[in-house]
Design an enzyme around this catalytic site. Structure first.
Site, PDB file in Angstrom:
ATOM      1  N   THR A  40      -8.518  -2.797  44.442  1.00  0.00           N
ATOM      2  CA  THR A  40      -9.236  -3.180  45.657  1.00  0.00           C
ATOM      3  C   THR A  40      -8.317  -3.107  46.871  1.00  0.00           C
ATOM      4  O   THR A  40      -8.725  -2.690  47.966  1.00  0.00           O
ATOM      5  CB  THR A  40      -9.778  -4.623  45.501  1.00  0.00           C
ATOM      6  OG1 THR A  40     -10.660  -4.645  44.389  1.00  0.00           O
ATOM      7  CG2 THR A  40     -10.499  -5.077  46.752  1.00  0.00           C
ATOM      8  N   HIS A  43      -8.159   0.352  48.068  1.00  0.00           N
ATOM      9  CA  HIS A  43      -9.323   0.701  48.891  1.00  0.00           C
ATOM     10  C   HIS A  43      -9.158   0.155  50.319  1.00  0.00           C
ATOM     11  O   HIS A  43      -9.520   0.813  51.279  1.00  0.00           O
ATOM     12  CB  HIS A  43     -10.612   0.119  48.287  1.00  0.00           C
ATOM     13  CG  HIS A  43     -10.990   0.729  46.976  1.00  0.00           C
ATOM     14  ND1 HIS A  43     -11.231   2.065  46.807  1.00  0.00           N
ATOM     15  CD2 HIS A  43     -11.160   0.170  45.741  1.00  0.00           C
ATOM     16  CE1 HIS A  43     -11.541   2.316  45.547  1.00  0.00           C
ATOM     17  NE2 HIS A  43     -11.495   1.181  44.874  1.00  0.00           N
TER      18      HIS A  43
END
Lengths: 347, 347, 347, 347
Positions: A40, A43
């Site tokens: 994450t 990202h």
């Protein structure tokens, strides 16, 4: 204090000096010892569609961590259950406690969830403030393990949800860090046979270190044929889909035995074609979408495994960086050669 | 053929020559390789109140066994799933298949249950006929283990019923053979901590060999205090009451954590005084009475444990006798110095 | 403000003028509309062994209530989920959130539970302060029903725990207010047959009004024979023991079918003789001790039943008094002629 | 005897004179009173890809029926549980009893399942022979209801699997006969709110007769918006996908609440595009593929509902034909204007 911050829209992060967070009456201020870096965070670094649609910079990043309590708010102190100096970790999903999901044992699906490092300031910093109710004492679990209990918890949730693991055959499809943890969790939980697959041999090696009995590389092996062979023709009782690859889904369904279960954690970036009649309905499968960690039964079972030594996730940790090494940490993840990557923030 | 027979009312058994049983269309005739001797067989030998109220002699005794298929009835043969020569064991409870219990997954509580060696001819003999649906292939499990899957199955049923064992603390109260098996089952199923208690140190030694992490002798140890100590003050998640001693029940309830579970297998010979408000209701306990083995999920999980090597019950077997040694077998059980006692009937 | 207070050790209560409670940052101050009077309040009035061992007077009594929000603490206000004027009720068990029980979905068994009206000031008063997390909006449920959702919740917990009620036969043993509520809950939950028993015909009449299909008076009826007759010889799938009478336990076990379930709510004042082998183990029963309400799945299911009109507990309410009528309220309960008794405190 | 036979490859069926089936030792010969005609029979009539790949004509068709016992095999007679003249129905899936699925409570997924009217001779005939273990006495359930317990059982399986229906909101997507039955089952099981959707208003009318609280026609209504509105914004606890329409799947997932459940019975004829991340994983959904009826818990619960009058499927029956009217029966099904269609075979 120091903090890794997403300063504004666009790629990258910065190590900045920011004010130490305040500690409200129900809060606990924690000095961060170590933190895990997650896909994450990659990202967020890259500022992809998901990140740009959800984050409101500037924001301190990081949601996996452990540390020591530095300060307690008045209500948290009055409860008397946490003390300054306690080694702790925390659930990073902060929930409302009032919605249908929170009221029925599904807080991990709270409609008002706010995630640290995503929706509010996170843990790649010297300090983080957390609601006392999200904080758990490590009580013997080493801080470096505490720092990755968030993703280990994803694995525990995926493996233990909905079936009886003792004596079962478990197929872990995809051996990123959480897939590797899942192999260890399945063995700790009494699985008779743990099969892991990945295209990356380094990851298969980590899976074996975590307890996989059989590792398969779809580049070389006929995965379905081998699974059928080692399960007496039945297929796996439980399939943990950790790859997020659209092709993974069809294989996950086909690898499960009639009446088996497929728990899905990997999040594909595009949609998948499914033959529901042939693959799900006539085969009597159960599918379950895994989000976060169950609050807090997942944490409880994980703590038991970790304290007893039944599970040790440390073989999966391949890289450690200081806080200022965040760019390097992101780079090794992007490179695909890392297991779990950690930031060491305070001694 | 040879058979150990209860010839009529009164104590004792006799080795006799009797006709080989017939094999009906749905039946399987099995040449018995080995058989386990059980506390129930001692009751039958001694012709106690239970035995004299239930058995109708003459009757061949014995309900735990394994062997090889000698002959198949026409319907069993037509099914094509069992073959002459297959190594098999069998569930000794023959059920009706039509009652509420049979129709809802509780065949082990069938109101018309007929038990081999109790209600119809049993397995202490060269041959036994069984309905094909009660017969299971050993497929790699050694025959000597197959011969005691009945009592190992009692342990599996007791340990796995109703709770999630992985990561849990299990207290096995009473270390006769089934208690010792239960220690091994709990470890195989991923328990974090297995505590066993008995007044007999030889039995505690067997419990340790089967995987108990902590053994307690109530003659020396403050059992409840020690359990609280090693469970962080909580008590055990699961208590397996295997002693059948009335004093065992109060201790079982007190040893369980708030919201915990007590599975009761040991059958006391007299009634017990229970303080339901203090011990059960205010503590939110669940109690469960264990009868037999679940048909056939217990057998399935047990087979997985045995084939994978997660569970090996053989350390509990302390004595082996030929069929003609039945009196000696009964004597060592009565003596209280034996673990599991077996009859070796055919090579 | 006005409050019904236990002023010191000894029998009785007093209506007094006391300071309005303060409202901490996580608290909600509620103007009480109505409150239920419970058997527990009778124990407190009479100052029996339990009461004198647990309460520390002076203390405001009362734990079942509903009202309207008068004031919100800073944190509760910031959450934005509750508003001044909202019609609400509250779970009266205030729990720690950190113990094993709280962390694993068993907050109703929290080791640090503090009960309003027992361990801290209660609801027989113009105002009560509650932690916001214990407070639930009524959203269409009338305030007078909200005031008794605590005991209705006991009934919901007892009926719905552990089994599948749709299509089942439920025997409610003891028809005090919670037993009567249980009859209504069982019908709402799709039970095919609800049988209720009590020695008091007035109570049996209330049970019938709440939906019992068959009522039995042990003074006149052969309860076990009748239950067997109407269940095709099987016995009841679920027995709810609400009497707390030691004789009730033996009957509860005998009335349950093989493999059935007995959920125990009534708290006997003395211990009970149990034949575990005959009544529990050989019959494969499950027993469960009911404490409080599951937080908050019980409340959720109850709200659904109440909002849809599937359940209406009001026929059980037989008496209503103003706050100053507390002595009369206690008297009618003691008299045994009442169903549910309520205090009407504010319009 | 008379029988509706698929004589060979290709469309159509014929009413023929065939020999009465033999009755093996474990079998029961049943004189058929009435039989249900199913969508599967339409596929067989039309000889579509599925039918031509599976059936081996000549074969008697029909799998839903009830009748009276005409003759018992020797073993079935010896059991003494069934008698000549008993009104009975039967589970049409004949299973092996030995595979992993059969041994673990999932016989409905037996790898060796043989279905009457598909894999062996069926029930559109004067007589059918069935294994005694598949036969159940109606005991008060009318024969005409017994004849459709197969599809009513599909509905019971779909509605009751995996969740707690009492107090819940259930969305039935697709109101063919089984969808209409599902509405009735959900109400009988204590659902608070039953929503049904179909493009066909005649079917919505049947759904309402069976108890649907709200019916929606996607041709007129914004189905998702309406569901959110009547569930307080949450979505449905349980979605029963009965349409088999690929577009139905996306709507089913979107209509379920966070953490909800989608049980899939309708079998789509082609594959469906699924966004697993958005629709399943982040929403924490559980999906379950429904095959047949659980053997025999589904039948048990269904019998209770039918005997108590909580469920009456008869409003769904719109057409009745004699055995020789099979072509007309198939025609009204194909026409889409029928609810359930039945054949009346014997008085």
């Amino acid at each position: 204090m120091r903090a890794v911050v997403k300063p504004g829209p666009g790629p990258g992060m910065e190590l900045r000096d920011v004010p130490t967070p305040g500690c409200g009456p129900s809060d606990v201020l924690i000095r961060v010892h170590a933190a895990g870096v997650c896909g994450t965070d990659l990202h967020i670094w890259e500022w992809d569609a998901w990140a740009s649609g959800r984050l409101k910079p500037p924001l301190t990043i990081g949601h996996e961590f452990a540390g020591r309590i530095e300060q307690l708010g008045a209500e948290a102190r009055a409860e008397g259950l946490l003390q300054v100096g306690d080694a702790v970790t925390a659930e990073g999903h902060i929930v409302c406690g009032h919605c249908l999901q929170c009221r029925t044992g599904n807080s991990h699906l709270c409609v008002r969830t706010r995630i640290i490092g995503v929706d509010r300031d996170g843990a790649f910093a010297d300090f983080i403030a957390m609601p006392a109710s999200n904080v758990m004492k490590l009580e013997g679990i080493p801080l470096e393990i505490g720092a990755i209990m968030d993703p280990v918890g994803n694995a525990v949730h995926t493996v233990l949800e909905g079936g009886s693991v003792p004596g079962s055959s478990v197929f872990v499809l995809g051996c990123g860090p959480i897939g590797c943890f899942a192999c260890g969790v399945a063995k700790a939980a009494g699985a008779s046979l743990v099969i892991a697959s990945d295209l990356n041999d380094m990851r298969l090696d980590l899976a074996r270190q975590m307890g996989a009995d059989l590792t398969l590389n779809p580049g070389r092996d006929d995965v379905l044929a081998r699974i059928r062979e080692v399960t007496g023709g039945d297929g796996a009782d439980l399939v943990c889909e950790m790859s997020g690859h659209p092709a993974g889904h069809a294989q996950a369904f086909a690898a499960a035995r009639l009446g088996g279960r497929v728990n899905l954690l990997g999040t594909p970036s595009r949609s998948t074609e499914v033959d529901f009649a042939r693959d799900i309905i006539f085969r009597g499968l159960t599918l379950y979408g895994v989000t976060g960690r169950k609050m807090y039964s997942t944490w409880h079972q994980m703590s038991r495994f970790l304290r007893s030594g039944q599970l040790d996730p440390r073989p999966v940790v391949t890289h450690r960086f200081p806080l200022e090494g965040i760019a390097d940490a992101i780079a090794v993840i992007k490179d695909g050669k890392a297991g779990k990557v950690m930031l060491e923030i305070a001694p």
